[in-house]
Design an enzyme around this catalytic site. Sequence first.
Site, PDB file in Angstrom:
ATOM      1  N   ASP A   9       0.844  -1.195   0.000  1.00 46.62           N
ATOM      2  CA  ASP A   9       0.000   0.000   0.000  1.00 46.62           C
ATOM      3  C   ASP A   9       0.876   1.239   0.000  1.00 46.62           C
ATOM      4  O   ASP A   9       1.658   1.468   0.929  1.00 46.62           O
ATOM      5  CB  ASP A   9      -0.941  -0.007   1.207  1.00 46.62           C
ATOM      6  CG  ASP A   9      -2.098   0.964   1.004  1.00 46.62           C
ATOM      7  OD1 ASP A   9      -2.553   1.126  -0.145  1.00 46.62           O
ATOM      8  OD2 ASP A   9      -2.541   1.573   1.989  1.00 46.62           O
ATOM      9  N   GLN A  57      -4.644   1.934  14.872  1.00 50.71           N
ATOM     10  CA  GLN A  57      -3.511   2.370  14.046  1.00 50.71           C
ATOM     11  C   GLN A  57      -2.703   3.477  14.730  1.00 50.71           C
ATOM     12  O   GLN A  57      -1.471   3.434  14.758  1.00 50.71           O
ATOM     13  CB  GLN A  57      -4.069   2.873  12.707  1.00 50.71           C
ATOM     14  CG  GLN A  57      -3.016   3.339  11.711  1.00 50.71           C
ATOM     15  CD  GLN A  57      -3.659   4.035  10.486  1.00 50.71           C
ATOM     16  OE1 GLN A  57      -4.879   4.018  10.314  1.00 50.71           O
ATOM     17  NE2 GLN A  57      -2.839   4.645   9.673  1.00 50.71           N
ATOM     18  N   THR A  91      -4.730   6.662  -0.294  1.00 56.75           N
ATOM     19  CA  THR A  91      -6.019   7.359  -0.407  1.00 56.75           C
ATOM     20  C   THR A  91      -5.912   8.525  -1.376  1.00 56.75           C
ATOM     21  O   THR A  91      -5.002   9.354  -1.265  1.00 56.75           O
ATOM     22  CB  THR A  91      -6.434   7.885   0.978  1.00 56.75           C
ATOM     23  OG1 THR A  91      -6.344   6.803   1.896  1.00 56.75           O
ATOM     24  CG2 THR A  91      -7.846   8.436   0.959  1.00 56.75           C
ATOM     25  N   LYS A 127      -4.860  -2.244  10.036  1.00 56.45           N
ATOM     26  CA  LYS A 127      -5.145  -2.377   8.605  1.00 56.45           C
ATOM     27  C   LYS A 127      -5.376  -3.827   8.176  1.00 56.45           C
ATOM     28  O   LYS A 127      -6.049  -4.066   7.174  1.00 56.45           O
ATOM     29  CB  LYS A 127      -3.939  -1.861   7.794  1.00 56.45           C
ATOM     30  CG  LYS A 127      -3.576  -0.404   8.043  1.00 56.45           C
ATOM     31  CD  LYS A 127      -4.439   0.516   7.202  1.00 56.45           C
ATOM     32  CE  LYS A 127      -3.823   1.910   7.153  1.00 56.45           C
ATOM     33  NZ  LYS A 127      -4.580   2.792   6.244  1.00 56.45           N
ATOM     34  N   ARG A 181      -0.186  15.932  12.968  1.00 62.00           N
ATOM     35  CA  ARG A 181       1.089  15.682  13.641  1.00 62.00           C
ATOM     36  C   ARG A 181       1.888  16.982  13.762  1.00 62.00           C
ATOM     37  O   ARG A 181       2.411  17.325  14.801  1.00 62.00           O
ATOM     38  CB  ARG A 181       1.873  14.637  12.835  1.00 62.00           C
ATOM     39  CG  ARG A 181       2.925  13.865  13.566  1.00 62.00           C
ATOM     40  CD  ARG A 181       3.621  12.869  12.635  1.00 62.00           C
ATOM     41  NE  ARG A 181       3.982  13.456  11.357  1.00 62.00           N
ATOM     42  CZ  ARG A 181       3.508  13.055  10.162  1.00 62.00           C
ATOM     43  NH1 ARG A 181       2.646  12.074  10.085  1.00 62.00           N
ATOM     44  NH2 ARG A 181       3.881  13.662   9.052  1.00 62.00           N
ATOM     45  N   GLU A 231      -8.937   4.040  -2.678  1.00 66.31           N
ATOM     46  CA  GLU A 231      -7.659   3.955  -3.383  1.00 66.31           C
ATOM     47  C   GLU A 231      -7.846   3.278  -4.729  1.00 66.31           C
ATOM     48  O   GLU A 231      -8.789   2.505  -4.926  1.00 66.31           O
ATOM     49  CB  GLU A 231      -6.638   3.140  -2.559  1.00 66.31           C
ATOM     50  CG  GLU A 231      -6.501   3.646  -1.129  1.00 66.31           C
ATOM     51  CD  GLU A 231      -5.332   3.023  -0.378  1.00 66.31           C
ATOM     52  OE1 GLU A 231      -4.474   2.365  -1.020  1.00 66.31           O
ATOM     53  OE2 GLU A 231      -5.287   3.200   0.850  1.00 66.31           O
ATOM     54  N   HIS A 247      -4.116  13.637   0.792  1.00 65.96           N
ATOM     55  CA  HIS A 247      -4.370  12.775   1.950  1.00 65.96           C
ATOM     56  C   HIS A 247      -3.160  12.771   2.884  1.00 65.96           C
ATOM     57  O   HIS A 247      -3.304  12.850   4.110  1.00 65.96           O
ATOM     58  CB  HIS A 247      -4.686  11.359   1.473  1.00 65.96           C
ATOM     59  CG  HIS A 247      -4.787  10.349   2.580  1.00 65.96           C
ATOM     60  ND1 HIS A 247      -5.881  10.270   3.411  1.00 65.96           N
ATOM     61  CD2 HIS A 247      -3.932   9.382   2.992  1.00 65.96           C
ATOM     62  CE1 HIS A 247      -5.686   9.297   4.287  1.00 65.96           C
ATOM     63  NE2 HIS A 247      -4.516   8.739   4.062  1.00 65.96           N
TER      64      HIS A 247
HETATM   65 MN    MN Z   1      -4.084   3.089   2.580  1.00 64.03          MN
END
Ligand code: MN
Length: 443
Positions: free
Chosen positions: A142, A255, A375, A268, A157, A216, A149
Site C-alpha cells: 500500500d 492504528q 487514499t 489495517k 502531527r 484507493e 491525503h
Molecule cells: Mn491506505
Amino acid sequence: MIDDTHDGRRQSWVASANGHGEFPLQNLPFGVFSPPGSAVGGGDPRGGIAIGDMILDLRATCDAGLFSGEAARAARAASGPVLNPLMALGAGARRALRRQVFALLAADGDGRARAEPLADRLLYPAAACSLHLPVRIGNFTDFFAGIHHARNGGRRRDPNNPLSPNYKYVPVAYHSRASSVREAGVPVRRPNGQRKLPDEAAPTFGPCRKLDYELELAIWVGPGNRQGEPIPIGRAAEHIFGIGLVNDWSARDIQQWESQPLGPFLGKSFQSTVSPWIVTPEALEPFRIAQPPRPAGDPAPLPYLMDGEDQRHGALDIALESFILTPQMRERGQPPSRISHSNTTDLYWTPAQLVAHHTCNGCNLEAGDLFGTGTISGPDEAGWASLSEQSMDGTRRLTLSSGETRTFLEDGDEAIFRAHCRRDGFAQIGLGECRARVVAATG
Ligand code: MN
C-alpha cells in the site's frame, strides 16, 4: 495506441452494453465468476469478461473454438479459478484476446455470426452469477501517493510541516496483508484491538471506535521481474495488468496507537476490499494523460523515476466517488450519501513510478501482486476520501443526505466507491463498484 476497439460509435449485439455506464463494448474488464446453478459460494469459478449486464464465459467461449492463436492461449489461461496465469502472459496475449472478444461481441464484428447463436452457453446475467476474488494475491503493497491525503494526515502531527521530508522524493509505502483481501460484497467485521485515544491514560482492548474507509486505486501486477533485476521506469507500464478499486479499511484508534515507530499493522490487516473487475491498460488508453506538473519549488523525480513518455502519458484521468449507505437509507429505499469526489490526477506519482520504485532494490514482483495507491483525496474538503479527513479525526460530525450524522463508520453502514472515465468522443467506462458492509465486532 487508440484503435477501433475504442471507437465510441461501435455497438454490441449484447443490448445492455450499449450506453452502459460501466461496461460498454469498449471496456471488456476481466473477473472471476461462477455461473448460476453452481453450488452456493463454491461451484466452478472461471474467468469472465463483463459486457453490459452480462458476463462472457471465457472457458466456454474457448471450448467452443471461438478464439485462435495468442487469444486462445490467453482465454485458456483465464479459464481457471484465478487470473494469475493470464496476468503472467503479458500485454501481447491480453491485447490479442481483447481484439477477438471485441470482434465476437460487436454488432458489426466479424465474429458475431459464430458467437450469437451460442449466446445461451457463453453469456450469463451478471446479477445471477457469484463474483469471486479474481486473483491469488502473493503480496499487497500500500503506497501513500495521494498527496492531499498525506498532507491532511500530517497536519494533525505537525501543522507547519505536514509532509515528511522524504515525501516528494520517495513513493512511500508499507507492506500490507494479502491473505485478508476480499472481493466486494464480503462484510467487514469491526476489529477488536488495543486502542488508546490521545486523552486516555492507558490503552484498553475492545472494538475499534474509529472505523474508517480509504478510497484507493488498485494496481494489479502482470508479468513480474527476477529478483535482483529492477524494472526500469521505461518498461514499468508493461508490468501492469490492470486497475480496480480498493478500500483499505482502517481502524484509526488501533492504528494511531500501534504505528509508532514501525507503521500500520493490526489497524489495517483485518480486511481490505477490492472491486471484482480488472480494467485493462488497453481500455484505459483514451483516458491516459500527462502527469500534472509539480508545483514550483518541488524537486524533480530522481532519474530512476523519470521517464519522458511516462510524464507525457503515464497518468490517468479517472473520476472517483465515495458514498455511505446507512441501515436507515437501506430500509427507506434512499440512495447512498456521497461523501467525496476526487480524481486520479491527485496522485503525486504515476503507476509506472510505483512499479519502478518497488523494484529498484531488486525486489521481485509476481503476477497477481496488488498495489494500493494510497487514499486519493482532492485538494479541498469535497475531495477528502476518508472519514478521518472528513471528520477531522472525529472532532466534527458530517451530515449525510438522510439527515443522519457520522464521524466514523457504524455497524450496518456500507462504504461504496465508484470510478468513471469520461472523454469527449469516447464511450464512458467504469471500474465497477467496490462496496462492503460493516458488521459488529465479535464479543
Ligand atoms: Mn491506505
